[in-house]
Write a protein that holds these residues in place. Structure first.
Motif, PDB file in Angstrom:
ATOM      1  N   ARG A   1      28.154  73.555 -11.684  1.00 42.12           N
ATOM      2  CA  ARG A   1      29.118  73.380 -12.772  1.00 42.12           C
ATOM      3  C   ARG A   1      30.520  73.287 -12.191  1.00 42.12           C
ATOM      4  O   ARG A   1      30.853  73.970 -11.217  1.00 42.12           O
ATOM      5  CB  ARG A   1      29.070  74.568 -13.741  1.00 42.12           C
ATOM      6  CG  ARG A   1      27.903  74.620 -14.693  1.00 42.12           C
ATOM      7  CD  ARG A   1      27.934  73.588 -15.800  1.00 42.12           C
ATOM      8  NE  ARG A   1      29.172  73.456 -16.539  1.00 42.12           N
ATOM      9  CZ  ARG A   1      29.489  74.105 -17.661  1.00 42.12           C
ATOM     10  NH1 ARG A   1      28.655  74.973 -18.175  1.00 42.12           N
ATOM     11  NH2 ARG A   1      30.637  73.872 -18.287  1.00 42.12           N
TER      12      ARG A   1
ATOM     13  N   ASN B   1      15.517  76.140 -18.139  1.00 46.03           N
ATOM     14  CA  ASN B   1      16.386  75.827 -16.998  1.00 46.03           C
ATOM     15  C   ASN B   1      16.376  76.979 -15.993  1.00 46.03           C
ATOM     16  O   ASN B   1      16.070  78.112 -16.337  1.00 46.03           O
ATOM     17  CB  ASN B   1      17.827  75.599 -17.461  1.00 46.03           C
ATOM     18  CG  ASN B   1      18.035  74.227 -18.089  1.00 46.03           C
ATOM     19  OD1 ASN B   1      17.127  73.394 -18.070  1.00 46.03           O
ATOM     20  ND2 ASN B   1      19.213  74.004 -18.643  1.00 46.03           N
TER      21      ASN B   1
ATOM     22  N   TYR C   1      22.694  74.905 -11.961  1.00 49.69           N
ATOM     23  CA  TYR C   1      21.496  74.885 -12.806  1.00 49.69           C
ATOM     24  C   TYR C   1      20.621  73.694 -12.444  1.00 49.69           C
ATOM     25  O   TYR C   1      21.072  72.718 -11.857  1.00 49.69           O
ATOM     26  CB  TYR C   1      21.886  74.807 -14.291  1.00 49.69           C
ATOM     27  CG  TYR C   1      22.467  73.460 -14.685  1.00 49.69           C
ATOM     28  CD1 TYR C   1      23.800  73.157 -14.438  1.00 49.69           C
ATOM     29  CD2 TYR C   1      21.660  72.458 -15.260  1.00 49.69           C
ATOM     30  CE1 TYR C   1      24.327  71.920 -14.771  1.00 49.69           C
ATOM     31  CE2 TYR C   1      22.175  71.223 -15.598  1.00 49.69           C
ATOM     32  CZ  TYR C   1      23.508  70.951 -15.352  1.00 49.69           C
ATOM     33  OH  TYR C   1      24.027  69.724 -15.674  1.00 49.69           O
TER      34      TYR C   1
ATOM     35  N   SER D   1      27.538  72.607 -20.319  1.00 51.76           N
ATOM     36  CA  SER D   1      27.786  71.166 -20.432  1.00 51.76           C
ATOM     37  C   SER D   1      26.647  70.550 -21.249  1.00 51.76           C
ATOM     38  O   SER D   1      25.544  71.098 -21.308  1.00 51.76           O
ATOM     39  CB  SER D   1      27.834  70.527 -19.045  1.00 51.76           C
ATOM     40  OG  SER D   1      26.535  70.523 -18.471  1.00 51.76           O
TER      41      SER D   1
ATOM     42  N   GLY E   1      24.898  68.250 -20.409  1.00 52.18           N
ATOM     43  CA  GLY E   1      23.820  67.974 -19.461  1.00 52.18           C
ATOM     44  C   GLY E   1      22.834  69.117 -19.325  1.00 52.18           C
ATOM     45  O   GLY E   1      21.648  68.896 -19.050  1.00 52.18           O
ATOM     46  N   GLU E   2      23.291  70.346 -19.533  1.00 52.06           N
ATOM     47  CA  GLU E   2      22.383  71.488 -19.403  1.00 52.06           C
ATOM     48  C   GLU E   2      21.338  71.485 -20.515  1.00 52.06           C
ATOM     49  O   GLU E   2      20.172  71.810 -20.286  1.00 52.06           O
ATOM     50  CB  GLU E   2      23.182  72.792 -19.429  1.00 52.06           C
ATOM     51  CG  GLU E   2      23.961  73.026 -18.148  1.00 52.06           C
ATOM     52  CD  GLU E   2      24.762  74.316 -18.204  1.00 52.06           C
ATOM     53  OE1 GLU E   2      25.995  74.235 -18.224  1.00 52.06           O
ATOM     54  OE2 GLU E   2      24.155  75.381 -18.238  1.00 52.06           O
TER      55      GLU E   2
ATOM     56  N   THR F   1      18.922  68.695 -19.790  1.00 52.75           N
ATOM     57  CA  THR F   1      18.021  69.084 -18.700  1.00 52.75           C
ATOM     58  C   THR F   1      16.905  69.969 -19.230  1.00 52.75           C
ATOM     59  O   THR F   1      15.734  69.825 -18.856  1.00 52.75           O
ATOM     60  CB  THR F   1      18.810  69.828 -17.603  1.00 52.75           C
ATOM     61  OG1 THR F   1      19.787  68.941 -17.050  1.00 52.75           O
ATOM     62  CG2 THR F   1      17.897  70.312 -16.489  1.00 52.75           C
TER      63      THR F   1
ATOM     64  N   TYR G   1      26.502  61.681 -20.323  1.00 54.15           N
ATOM     65  CA  TYR G   1      25.315  62.442 -19.925  1.00 54.15           C
ATOM     66  C   TYR G   1      24.037  61.777 -20.433  1.00 54.15           C
ATOM     67  O   TYR G   1      23.006  61.778 -19.757  1.00 54.15           O
ATOM     68  CB  TYR G   1      25.392  63.870 -20.469  1.00 54.15           C
ATOM     69  CG  TYR G   1      26.270  64.795 -19.651  1.00 54.15           C
ATOM     70  CD1 TYR G   1      25.799  65.362 -18.465  1.00 54.15           C
ATOM     71  CD2 TYR G   1      27.560  65.111 -20.058  1.00 54.15           C
ATOM     72  CE1 TYR G   1      26.596  66.222 -17.720  1.00 54.15           C
ATOM     73  CE2 TYR G   1      28.369  65.961 -19.319  1.00 54.15           C
ATOM     74  CZ  TYR G   1      27.876  66.520 -18.155  1.00 54.15           C
ATOM     75  OH  TYR G   1      28.663  67.360 -17.407  1.00 54.15           O
TER      76      TYR G   1
ATOM     77  N   LYS H   1      26.495  63.579 -12.504  1.00 51.58           N
ATOM     78  CA  LYS H   1      26.450  64.692 -13.450  1.00 51.58           C
ATOM     79  C   LYS H   1      27.638  65.623 -13.199  1.00 51.58           C
ATOM     80  O   LYS H   1      28.290  66.084 -14.133  1.00 51.58           O
ATOM     81  CB  LYS H   1      25.119  65.431 -13.299  1.00 51.58           C
ATOM     82  CG  LYS H   1      24.716  66.208 -14.527  1.00 51.58           C
ATOM     83  CD  LYS H   1      23.277  66.681 -14.448  1.00 51.58           C
ATOM     84  CE  LYS H   1      22.324  65.731 -15.131  1.00 51.58           C
ATOM     85  NZ  LYS H   1      20.955  66.242 -15.265  1.00 51.58           N
ATOM     86  N   GLU H   2      27.898  65.883 -11.947  1.00 50.25           N
ATOM     87  CA  GLU H   2      29.031  66.756 -11.618  1.00 50.25           C
ATOM     88  C   GLU H   2      30.357  66.046 -11.892  1.00 50.25           C
ATOM     89  O   GLU H   2      31.331  66.653 -12.319  1.00 50.25           O
ATOM     90  CB  GLU H   2      28.930  67.207 -10.158  1.00 50.25           C
ATOM     91  CG  GLU H   2      27.727  68.103  -9.904  1.00 50.25           C
ATOM     92  CD  GLU H   2      27.516  68.447  -8.436  1.00 50.25           C
ATOM     93  OE1 GLU H   2      26.481  69.030  -8.120  1.00 50.25           O
ATOM     94  OE2 GLU H   2      28.397  68.119  -7.609  1.00 50.25           O
TER      95      GLU H   2
ATOM     96  N   GLU I   1      31.456  66.097 -15.639  1.00 53.63           N
ATOM     97  CA  GLU I   1      32.079  67.346 -16.059  1.00 53.63           C
ATOM     98  C   GLU I   1      33.466  67.489 -15.447  1.00 53.63           C
ATOM     99  O   GLU I   1      34.409  67.962 -16.096  1.00 53.63           O
ATOM    100  CB  GLU I   1      31.217  68.544 -15.676  1.00 53.63           C
ATOM    101  CG  GLU I   1      31.772  69.816 -16.309  1.00 53.63           C
ATOM    102  CD  GLU I   1      31.018  71.064 -15.921  1.00 53.63           C
ATOM    103  OE1 GLU I   1      30.195  71.015 -15.000  1.00 53.63           O
ATOM    104  OE2 GLU I   1      31.291  72.103 -16.540  1.00 53.63           O
TER     105      GLU I   1
END
Lengths: 171, 293
Positions: A76, A100, A170, B68, B70-71, B74, B114, B165-166, B169
């Motif tokens: 993150r 996750n 994550y 985010s 994306g989490e 995922t 995303y 992805k990084e 953010e």
């Protein structure tokens, strides 16, 4: 959770000269660290310049987190700078999703001789996690069964009051 | 890959002041008892429980406490194989009069990024990157974000999904930092809010069409909505009076009720549909050109 810290015991240099870290990953990790170290030099351009401690601890936390990238963990972009002492642990709320896998990584300044990271659920109950402790660096690996809010506690077990930086990754 | 040291430097510069600006002082909690034994392999000294007071006083930092988009995606990918392309929406306008609306839509576009990332659709990511830059220009935060946008294009060209992805953010945080530097701190949390609403709309939409109790449980996010409602309530009255926010605020109350189900229960299909309708409606409302008085 499958341990990702097997990379740490023989962690390659950030140049990727040893070990299986892909080259672009190694380069990113190196650049992350470089950027953090250079923060101070550019501090005048910003109203609230980061302190040396913030720069150093974030750089170290990113370096530790870089070890997980090889296992597919995404770092993150956000981070949390705070202070911790033996008398005053630090606590932050996070929101996690079931299924996750997470690593919460902390790097403190040298005043901290030993720190620990632990995870609690929304009822304040300690959760099982995979610990990693290496002096002033520590991490906790955690895979929630339930989506929702959790709390990450940073404790200093030995040493004097210290600044630290927490980041997480994550997958 | 052309991820230059300058971009990485921007990343670090972007996030550092943000974290400190948003973070309350580290919450002081009593030290864990020395003989506390954790279940399994938790930290050896960790106290077995936290008090309600400790949890209430815990720090809440936007860029760490709010996940985010994306989490969430995922997590859904672990339970199912969504057709992410089916969740695309038509391009939205990139010219608005209201800075509130611009900030919200920067967030929704990041969330769109995303989605395109999950679909591994490099062209769509590049298109969105351009839209983000255009919107950012109208916030006068374009310079640093342009650098990010270029970086996104480079990564997309090389199909570097993980790095993207990084980078997405980081782009969002870049916009937030720029807003802070312009003393537009009120808008910062709106970027996060827009992204979260769009992400939740997309995931609830897919789950509504492919309902299973297990995937529906992913929608449990009470802490996030509570946090965002608190942020909205703390905005200056002038900002809260924005027509768009006056629609979003009460909708968040409904959303909070829908995502606050017990840990051992899943929301019903009807509840998921309701969540989809509310969040999708807000996304549409945010994208729509507001009538000028």
């Amino acid at each position: 959770m499958k341990s990702a810290f097997h990379h740490l015991s023989s962690r390659p240099s950030r140049s990727g000269s040893a070990g299986p870290v892909p080259s672009h990953r190694a380069r990113r990790a190196l650049l992350h660290g470089l950027a953090a170290l250079l923060l101070g030099a550019f501090s005048l351009a910003h109203g609230a310049p980061p302190t040396d401690a913030e720069v150093k601890t974030r750089s170290e936390a990113l370096e530790v987190a870089g070890a997980f990238s090889n296992d597919g963990f995404k770092i993150r972009d956000g981070h949390w700078n705070a202070t911790v002492s033996k008398e005053k642990p630090a606590l932050i709320q996070v929101n996690l999703y079931a299924g996750n896998q997470y690593w919460f990584i902390v790097a403190a300044t040298g005043e901290a001789k030993k720190i620990a990271v632990s995870v609690y659920d929304e009822n304040g109950v300690l959760q099982e996690s995979e610990p990693y402790e290496n002096g002033h660096q520590a991490a906790a690996g955690f895979s929630p069964d339930v989506s929702g809010p959790y709390y990450i506690k940073v404790e200093e077990l030995e040493g004097d009051p210290a600044a630290f930086c927490l980041i997480y990754s994550y997958k | 890959m052309t991820h230059s040291p300058l971009f990485i430097l921007c990343l670090a510069l972007a996030a550092a002041p943000l974290a400190r600006a948003e973070a309350p002082a580290a919450a002081a909690v009593p030290a864990g008892s020395a003989n506390a034994s954790a279940p399994g392999s938790a930290a050896p000294s960790a106290s077995p429980s936290l008090t309600a007071g400790q949890m209430k006083e815990a720090a809440r930092v936007d860029t760490v406490t709010i996940p985010s988009p994306g989490e969430l995606m995922t997590a859904l990918n672990k339970e199912a194989k969504p057709n992410w392309q089916s969740e695309y929406r038509p391009p939205i306008p990139t010219l608005y009069n209201s800075r509130v609306q611009i900030a919200l839509n920067v967030g929704t576009l990041i969330a769109d990024g995303y989605i395109a990332l999950e679909a591994e659709d490099s062209q769509q990511i590049k298109n969105l990157g351009k839209d983000i830059i255009t919107l950012a220009k109208s916030l006068a935060v374009s310079e640093s974000v342009i650098a990010r946008g270029n970086s996104i294009v480079d990564f997309a060209d090389n199909n570097e999904w993980s790095a993207l992805k990084e980078e997405l953010e980081a782009t969002q945080n870049e916009v937030k930092l720029a807003l802070e530097q312009q003393h537009d701190t009120d808008l910062v949390s709106l970027v996060t809010l827009g992204g979260w609403i769009r992400g939740t709309a997309v995931v609830s939409s897919w789950i509504a069409s492919n309902y299973t109790p297990e995937t529906a449980k992913l929608l449990r996010q009470p802490g996030i909505v509570a946090n965002m409602r608190q942020k909205l309530a703390s905005l200056p009255e002038k900002v809260q009076a924005d027509p768009l926010l006056r629609k979003i605020a009460p909708a968040l109350e409904e959303i909070e009720a829908l995502v606050s189900f017990p840990t051992d229960k899943a929301p019903t299909e009807e509840q998921v549909v309701k969540l989809k309708e509310i969040t999708s409606g807000l996304v549409t409302e945010m994208a729509k050109k507001q009538e000028t008085k």
